[in-house]
Design a protein around this motif. Structure first.
Motif, PDB file in Angstrom:
ATOM      1  N   GLN A  16       0.782  -1.086   0.039  1.00  0.00           N
ATOM      2  CA  GLN A  16       0.071  -0.010  -0.027  1.00  0.00           C
ATOM      3  C   GLN A  16       0.926   1.239  -0.094  1.00  0.00           C
ATOM      4  OE1 GLN A  16      -3.212  -0.128   3.109  1.00  0.00           O
ATOM      5  NE2 GLN A  16      -2.370   1.876   3.593  1.00  0.00           N
ATOM      6  N   ASN A  21       5.964  -0.994 -10.964  1.00  0.00           N
ATOM      7  CA  ASN A  21       5.461   0.263 -11.571  1.00  0.00           C
ATOM      8  C   ASN A  21       4.540   0.754 -10.393  1.00  0.00           C
ATOM      9  OD1 ASN A  21       2.512  -0.511 -11.835  1.00  0.00           O
ATOM     10  ND2 ASN A  21       3.266  -2.069 -13.022  1.00  0.00           N
ATOM     11  N   GLN A  58       0.994   3.434  -9.897  1.00  0.00           N
ATOM     12  CA  GLN A  58      -0.143   3.956 -10.671  1.00  0.00           C
ATOM     13  C   GLN A  58      -1.027   4.874  -9.640  1.00  0.00           C
ATOM     14  OE1 GLN A  58      -2.549   0.633 -12.386  1.00  0.00           O
ATOM     15  NE2 GLN A  58      -0.571  -0.663 -12.144  1.00  0.00           N
ATOM     16  N   TYR A 107      -4.687   6.868  -9.177  1.00  0.00           N
ATOM     17  CA  TYR A 107      -5.890   6.737  -9.365  1.00  0.00           C
ATOM     18  C   TYR A 107      -6.729   7.947  -8.788  1.00  0.00           C
ATOM     19  CZ  TYR A 107      -5.502   1.869 -11.318  1.00  0.00           C
ATOM     20  OH  TYR A 107      -5.054   1.007 -11.921  1.00  0.00           O
ATOM     21  N   LEU A 155       0.488   5.727 -15.294  1.00  0.00           N
ATOM     22  CA  LEU A 155       1.292   4.672 -14.632  1.00  0.00           C
ATOM     23  C   LEU A 155       2.861   5.002 -14.863  1.00  0.00           C
ATOM     24  CD1 LEU A 155       0.798   0.776 -15.044  1.00  0.00           C
ATOM     25  CD2 LEU A 155       2.872   2.000 -16.031  1.00  0.00           C
ATOM     26  N   ARG A 199       6.458   3.409 -14.705  1.00  0.00           N
ATOM     27  CA  ARG A 199       7.414   2.354 -14.573  1.00  0.00           C
ATOM     28  C   ARG A 199       8.757   2.624 -13.794  1.00  0.00           C
ATOM     29  NH1 ARG A 199       4.457  -1.049 -17.390  1.00  0.00           N
ATOM     30  NH2 ARG A 199       3.482  -0.290 -19.392  1.00  0.00           N
ATOM     31  N   PHE A 202       2.891  -1.119  -7.337  1.00  0.00           N
ATOM     32  CA  PHE A 202       2.759  -2.554  -7.719  1.00  0.00           C
ATOM     33  C   PHE A 202       4.153  -3.310  -7.932  1.00  0.00           C
ATOM     34  CE2 PHE A 202       0.593  -6.022  -9.191  1.00  0.00           C
ATOM     35  CZ  PHE A 202       1.289  -6.578 -10.483  1.00  0.00           C
ATOM     36  N   SER A 229       0.955 -11.389 -12.507  1.00  0.00           N
ATOM     37  CA  SER A 229       0.285 -10.400 -13.136  1.00  0.00           C
ATOM     38  C   SER A 229      -0.895 -10.060 -12.644  1.00  0.00           C
ATOM     39  CB  SER A 229       0.214 -10.637 -14.801  1.00  0.00           C
ATOM     40  OG  SER A 229       1.339 -10.407 -15.235  1.00  0.00           O
ATOM     41  N   GLY A 239      -1.456  -9.882  -9.580  1.00  0.00           N
ATOM     42  CA  GLY A 239      -1.396  -9.166  -8.152  1.00  0.00           C
ATOM     43  C   GLY A 239      -2.328  -8.015  -8.014  1.00  0.00           C
ATOM     44  N   LYS A 240      -2.849  -7.960  -6.946  1.00  0.00           N
ATOM     45  CA  LYS A 240      -3.857  -6.946  -6.657  1.00  0.00           C
ATOM     46  C   LYS A 240      -3.134  -5.499  -6.365  1.00  0.00           C
ATOM     47  CE  LYS A 240      -3.734  -7.607  -1.744  1.00  0.00           C
ATOM     48  NZ  LYS A 240      -2.938  -8.683  -1.628  1.00  0.00           N
ATOM     49  N   LEU A 241      -3.864  -4.626  -6.575  1.00  0.00           N
ATOM     50  CA  LEU A 241      -3.579  -3.218  -6.199  1.00  0.00           C
ATOM     51  C   LEU A 241      -4.229  -2.984  -4.759  1.00  0.00           C
ATOM     52  CD1 LEU A 241      -4.090  -1.361  -9.477  1.00  0.00           C
ATOM     53  CD2 LEU A 241      -1.726  -1.953  -8.608  1.00  0.00           C
ATOM     54  N   THR A 242      -3.383  -2.130  -4.019  1.00  0.00           N
ATOM     55  CA  THR A 242      -4.014  -1.768  -2.791  1.00  0.00           C
ATOM     56  C   THR A 242      -3.766  -0.573  -2.501  1.00  0.00           C
ATOM     57  OG1 THR A 242      -2.871  -4.010  -1.980  1.00  0.00           O
ATOM     58  CG2 THR A 242      -3.630  -2.456  -0.337  1.00  0.00           C
ATOM     59  N   TYR A 283      -7.774 -10.683 -15.456  1.00  0.00           N
ATOM     60  CA  TYR A 283      -7.684 -10.690 -14.440  1.00  0.00           C
ATOM     61  C   TYR A 283      -8.824  -9.794 -13.741  1.00  0.00           C
ATOM     62  CZ  TYR A 283      -3.048 -11.890 -16.201  1.00  0.00           C
ATOM     63  OH  TYR A 283      -1.930 -12.537 -16.578  1.00  0.00           O
ATOM     64  N   TYR A 287     -11.381  -8.502 -10.234  1.00  0.00           N
ATOM     65  CA  TYR A 287     -11.183  -8.176  -8.595  1.00  0.00           C
ATOM     66  C   TYR A 287     -12.612  -7.670  -8.123  1.00  0.00           C
ATOM     67  CZ  TYR A 287      -6.317  -7.906 -10.252  1.00  0.00           C
ATOM     68  OH  TYR A 287      -5.193  -8.182 -10.963  1.00  0.00           O
ATOM     69  N   TYR A 292     -13.710  -5.450  -4.849  1.00  0.00           N
ATOM     70  CA  TYR A 292     -13.289  -4.399  -3.851  1.00  0.00           C
ATOM     71  C   TYR A 292     -14.332  -3.755  -3.149  1.00  0.00           C
ATOM     72  CZ  TYR A 292      -8.373  -4.054  -5.677  1.00  0.00           C
ATOM     73  OH  TYR A 292      -7.227  -4.321  -6.478  1.00  0.00           O
ATOM     74  N   PHE A 346      -9.272  -4.482  -0.775  1.00  0.00           N
ATOM     75  CA  PHE A 346      -9.362  -5.484  -1.447  1.00  0.00           C
ATOM     76  C   PHE A 346     -10.036  -6.699  -0.964  1.00  0.00           C
ATOM     77  CE2 PHE A 346      -7.717  -8.729  -4.380  1.00  0.00           C
ATOM     78  CZ  PHE A 346      -7.349  -9.929  -3.630  1.00  0.00           C
ATOM     79  N   GLU A 348      -6.172 -15.164  -5.030  1.00  0.00           N
ATOM     80  CA  GLU A 348      -6.084 -14.332  -3.637  1.00  0.00           C
ATOM     81  C   GLU A 348      -7.057 -13.794  -3.061  1.00  0.00           C
ATOM     82  OE1 GLU A 348      -2.813 -11.348  -3.878  1.00  0.00           O
ATOM     83  OE2 GLU A 348      -2.779 -11.183  -1.812  1.00  0.00           O
ATOM     84  N   LYS A 377      -8.375  -6.122 -15.350  1.00  0.00           N
ATOM     85  CA  LYS A 377      -6.909  -5.715 -15.553  1.00  0.00           C
ATOM     86  C   LYS A 377      -6.579  -6.619 -16.789  1.00  0.00           C
ATOM     87  CE  LYS A 377      -3.196  -6.683 -12.597  1.00  0.00           C
ATOM     88  NZ  LYS A 377      -2.262  -6.405 -11.785  1.00  0.00           N
ATOM     89  N   ARG A 401      -3.077  -5.786 -18.819  1.00  0.00           N
ATOM     90  CA  ARG A 401      -1.405  -6.128 -18.588  1.00  0.00           C
ATOM     91  C   ARG A 401      -0.980  -5.288 -17.268  1.00  0.00           C
ATOM     92  NH1 ARG A 401       1.746  -5.286 -23.929  1.00  0.00           N
ATOM     93  NH2 ARG A 401       3.152  -6.546 -23.154  1.00  0.00           N
TER      94      ARG A 401
END
Lengths: 113, 111
Positions: A3, A31, A33, A35, A48, A50, A92, A97, A99-102, B31, B33, B35, B45, B56, B95, B97
């Motif tokens: 986070q 990367n 991001q 929001y 985003l 990198r 991130f 790929s 993987g969640k965003l927190t 992908y 999700y 929330y 999440f 997850e 999502k 990429r």
């Protein structure tokens, strides 16, 4: 996933001024991001950057990334009342790929007309 | 521009009832999700879904919750027996990429 911590918690400016929000994170990233969330609405992806980039522009948005300090900043130039919203950073780490965003508490930006 | 759509926009349900929240992700995304955001709090999440299975889940996502992608386009969140504390905005995201795209949310009110 990790986070980001946004700073300040709240920012109040006049229309036409610039707004700068900061984000700090703890571990290496793939990367980062940014929001935006208008009150009661879904999050909107802004930009985003990198890990191998230092600066990126999109319209009135400018994002910087300093991986040595594990920090990023979002600058909104010539702000408008419509920019009033909460802003979140999402670092991130990559790896998987899916993987969640927190998201953290965000910065609440108020732009006064 | 492609977008994630969620239905309904607002759902009111009695405590103990089952609810199903629906989402149509962006068509070429892989992908998915869910929330949630309790009023005045941060976006939390719940679960991620990839290749037709949960990849997850958070501590919030207990046995009362389930997700499904029944027909290759819809992505649903089911809450089996709702509690008052389930009242929140629920957001679906997909999502491709890197960037995640969020729906406008379903406001769930449990009375």
């Amino acid at each position: 996933s990790q986070q980001g911590e946004e700073d300040p918690q709240a920012l109040s400016i006049q229309e036409g001024e610039n707004a700068t929000m900061n984000c700090s994170y703890k571990t290496s990233i793939n990367n980062l991001q940014w929001y935006r969330q208008n009150s009661g609405r879904g999050l909107v992806h802004l930009i985003l950057i990198r890990s191998n980039e230092r600066e990126k522009h999109s319209g009135r948005l400018r994002v910087t990334l300093d991986t040595s300090k594990k920090s990023s900043s979002l600058l909104i130039t010539a702000s408008r009342a419509a920019d009033t919203a909460s802003y979140f950073c999402a670092p991130f780490a990559g790896g998987t790929s899916y993987g969640k965003l927190t998201f953290g508490q965000g910065t609440i930006l108020t732009v006064h007309p | 521009e492609p977008e994630v759509t969620q239905t309904p926009s607002h759902q009111v349900t009695q405590m103990g009832q089952e609810v199903i929240l629906r989402c149509v992700p962006i068509s070429n995304h892989l992908y998915f999700y869910w929330y949630r955001q309790i009023l005045g709090q941060k976006v939390e999440f719940l679960v991620s879904f990839y290749n037709n299975e949960i990849s997850e889940k958070s501590e919030i996502f207990d046995d009362q919750f389930s997700v499904e992608r029944p027909d290759g386009s819809n992505f649903t969140l089911k809450i089996r027996s709702t509690k008052l504390e389930d009242s929140a905005m629920y957001f679906c995201a997909s999502k491709g990429r890197a960037e995640a795209f969020f729906g406008q949310g379903t406001r769930l009110t449990v009375v």
